[in-house]
Scaffold this active site. Structure first.
Site, PDB file in Angstrom:
ATOM      1  CB  CYS A  29       2.299  -9.734  -5.773  1.00 39.81           C
ATOM      2  SG  CYS A  29       1.316  -9.367  -4.125  1.00 39.81           S
ATOM      3  CB  CYS A  32      -0.427  -7.205  -5.742  1.00 38.94           C
ATOM      4  SG  CYS A  32       1.032  -7.116  -4.691  1.00 38.94           S
TER       5      CYS A  32
END
Length: 104
Positions: A29, A32
């Protein structure tokens, strides 16, 4: 000290004491990865009483389901084991700290 990785089985215990920010995300991600250094800074700041833990939702789907995580990163803010706020998506450091201060 670095951010502690937690699992479905340890999550409740790891969010019981003090003020904890739990980041639910995944290795693949991009947002993230962008929020990781911010959370590291918050976790290592000796002037605040905030600890940060992270949970990989791919390896630990039960916790993600329990907290109805639909998008990542999701930040769950716990105070002494009680969920006090949830934030979805990348957030700058000042926003994360203001959420934390609101519940401190």
């Amino acid at each position: 000290m670095s951010i502690k990785d937690v699992t479905d089985s340890s999550f409740v215990q790891d969010t019981q004491e003090g003020f904890i920010i739990a980041e639910l995300g995944a290795a693949w991600c991009p947002p993230c990865k962008m929020i990781a250094p911010i959370l590291e800074e918050i976790d290592q700041d000796p002037n605040n009483q905030i600890s940060v833990v992270q949970l990989d939702i791919d390896k630990n789907p039960e916790t993600a389901q329990k907290y109805e995580v639909m998008s990542i990163p999701t930040l769950l803010f716990f105070k002494d084991g009680e969920l006090v706020e949830k934030s979805v998506g990348f957030q700058p450091k000042d926003v994360i700290l203001s959420i934390a201060e609101k519940h401190a």
